[in-house]
Design an enzyme around this catalytic site. Structure first.
Site, short mmCIF file in Angstrom:
data_model
loop_
_atom_site.label_atom_id
_atom_site.label_comp_id
_atom_site.label_asym_id
_atom_site.label_seq_id
_atom_site.Cartn_x
_atom_site.Cartn_y
_atom_site.Cartn_z
N TYR A 149 34.13 44.46 44.09
CA TYR A 149 33.27 44.74 42.94
C TYR A 149 32.01 43.90 43.05
O TYR A 149 32.11 42.67 43.22
CB TYR A 149 34.01 44.41 41.63
CG TYR A 149 33.20 44.62 40.39
CD1 TYR A 149 32.88 43.55 39.55
CD2 TYR A 149 32.73 45.89 40.04
CE1 TYR A 149 32.13 43.75 38.40
CE2 TYR A 149 31.98 46.09 38.88
CZ TYR A 149 31.69 45.02 38.07
OH TYR A 149 30.93 45.20 36.94
N ASP A 243 29.39 38.14 48.70
CA ASP A 243 29.45 38.09 47.24
C ASP A 243 30.49 37.03 46.88
O ASP A 243 31.69 37.33 46.86
CB ASP A 243 29.83 39.47 46.70
CG ASP A 243 30.01 39.45 45.20
OD1 ASP A 243 30.17 40.54 44.60
OD2 ASP A 243 30.01 38.35 44.61
N LYS A 271 29.95 32.50 38.30
CA LYS A 271 31.20 32.01 37.69
C LYS A 271 31.38 30.49 37.77
O LYS A 271 30.81 29.76 36.96
CB LYS A 271 32.38 32.75 38.31
CG LYS A 271 32.31 34.24 37.96
CD LYS A 271 33.62 34.94 38.01
CE LYS A 271 33.45 36.40 37.63
NZ LYS A 271 34.73 37.09 37.45
#
Ligand SMILES: CC1=C(O)/C(=C\N=C2/C=C(C(=O)O)C[C@@H](O)[C@@H]2O)C(COP(=O)(O)O)=CN1
Ligand SMILES: Cc1ncc(COP(=O)(O)O)c(C=O)c1O
Length: 426
Positions: A149, A243, A271
């Site tokens: 994702y 990513d 994050k």
């Protein structure tokens, strides 16, 4: 002066969540997170590894906001510094003294980053990283992997599969041509990757992956797979983009690229970098980032790199840098959780698929006959555990994100709760 913790409304979780739907479309500002709510829970506060809902229930949380909290919720070191920044002005739109400290820490800890740009979310940062890769190479084609994702932007929100490995757009309203410049192959499928390079090597701007797949359960790269991506992108003039929105500062101080020893051309982090504050960054070598240094490539964002976000980055990364045994500690917590959950599942005569890297672990009940994930059974287990004071995500693809705030006793309580819930849902 209004207080942030006014008296509880007296509403139940159910009633409050229903009320919320009258104002927030879908009840929560993310389709991804809406999947995480089967039995409504409306949070009143969170600290350490626990959330407290508006009914006064306290739950041990192993989802932990989807991964930003290495030190638990409301970490006093980080929150104190962010609060102080708000008191000193948190958004002027001008360069700030904190920018150098935050950027310097990212560059120090992440092997592939010499220079970067900050953004407000992983989606923004990934969209910008892909745009930069296209600008640097003069090519448009991007290779991605199923299950990975990369946010919800127009050219990266993909469905699974795809005829000829070209995925379909991932959401209603996307332009039909959104995926014209995107190919997709199964994760760890070296032959498929080799074929893409054989057929399209000269057209590829970038190959993008999560170095450890964390959005379809936790699935590590096969031995040599990341090295294959590194070799083929180098040979064909494409950029390798990691990513590391989830893996960055999570699986190792320097993320997946440190853990596996493969350094990409561009890295995206978010994050854990901000300890829960909304912030992201994309970066690479001075050479790759030069078009942005010259303003020949474009990236913007009025809140990008705001002072509160960068104070959160500096506070969090300084704490990470100083905590010498942090990743040994986090891996110990993860190993204890894996062992105790396996015991609970085995003890109940059930089967589960568990993937783990350090403190990031996916747990999915499986059908013992087929080995396939038992989504319905997993949802039943999740609801039963939530009623008993333990929250993990009802979608088995979503990992557990453990923290230094999770004690061995907390983990034992989680495992015992799973045992009880499995007995109830047998
Ligand atoms: C590997 C990876 C991610 O995991 C990622 C975001 N992850 C999540 C997004 C969620 C949401 O939109 O509410 C919740 C979780 O499903 C997921 O961890 C993103 C997008 O970041 P962002 O949500 O900040 O735009 C990019 N790469
Ligand atoms: C009218 C308008 N729309 C969109 C944007 C983009 O918003 P952001 O910078 O938060 O991406 C801006 C930013 O200044 C704006 O002024």
């Amino acid at each position: 002066m209004t207080t942030i913790d006014g008296p509880r409304t007296g509403l139940s979780n159910q009633a409050a969540y229903a009320d919320l739907h009258g104002f927030v479309a879908g009840g929560v500002s993310s389709n991804m997170r809406a999947r995480g709510i089967i039995e409504p829970i409306v949070v009143d506060s969170a600290s350490g590894c626990r959330v407290r809902d508006i009914e006064g229930n306290e739950l041990i949380d192993v989802n932990m906001g989807y991964g930003p909290h290495l030190f638990g919720y409301a970490d006093p070191d980080v929150t104190a510094q962010i609060a102080a920044q708000f008191g000193r002005g948190h958004m002027t739109g001008l360069p700030h003294r904190i920018d150098r400290e935050a950027a310097g820490l990212v560059a120090e800890l992440v092997p592939g980053v010499e220079r970067l740009r900050f953004a407000n979310s992983g989606t923004e940062a990934l969209m910008s990283a892909v745009r930069l890769a296209r600008a640097v190479t003069g090519r448009t084609l991007v290779l991605t992997f199923e299950g990975h994702y990369h946010g919800w932007s127009e050219t990266l929100l993909r469905s699974r599969g795809g005829d000829g490995r070209r995925p379909a757009p991932g959401a209603a309203g996307m332009i039909p041509e959104a995926m014209e410049h995107t190919l997709q192959v199964p994760w760890n499928d070296a032959a498929a990757v080799e074929k893409v390079f054989a057929d399209h090597g000269a057209e590829l701007a970038a190959v993008m992956c999560e170095p450890v797949l964390a959005n379809d359960g936790v699935v590590v790269p096969d031995a040599g797979f990341l090295e294959l991506l590194r070799r083929l992108t180098g040979e064909h003039g494409a950029l390798l983009v990691f990513d590391e929105v989830i893996t960055g500062f999570r699986v190792a101080r320097g993320g997946g690229q440190e853990l596996y020893g493969v350094v990409p051309d561009l890295t995206v982090v978010s994050k854990a970098m901000g300890g829960g504050f909304p912030v992201a960054a994309f970066g690479g070598s001075r050479e790759v980032m030069e078009p942005l240094a010259r303003y020949e490539a474009f990236h913007a964002g009025v809140y990008s790199g705001n002072h509160a976000a960068l104070r959160a980055v500096a506070a969090t990364l300084a704490k990470i840098r100083a905590a010498g045994a942090l990743y040994t500690e986090l891996d110990g917590i993860g190993a204890h959780a894996e062992a105790r959950v396996r015991e609970a599942v085995d003890g109940a005569g059930r089967t589960a698929r568990i993937g783990r890297v350090g403190s990031m672990m996916s747990v999915a009940l499986t059908d013992p006959a087929t080995g396939e994930v038992d989504e319905a059974g997993h949802r039943l287990l999740q609801t039963a555990c939530q009623r008993r004071g333990v929250y993990f995500h009802p979608v088995p693809a979503e990992p557990w994100f453990l923290s230094t705030a999770h004690t061995r006793q907390d983990i034992d309580t989680v495992a015992e709760t799973i045992s009880e819930a499995l007995a109830e849902t047998a």
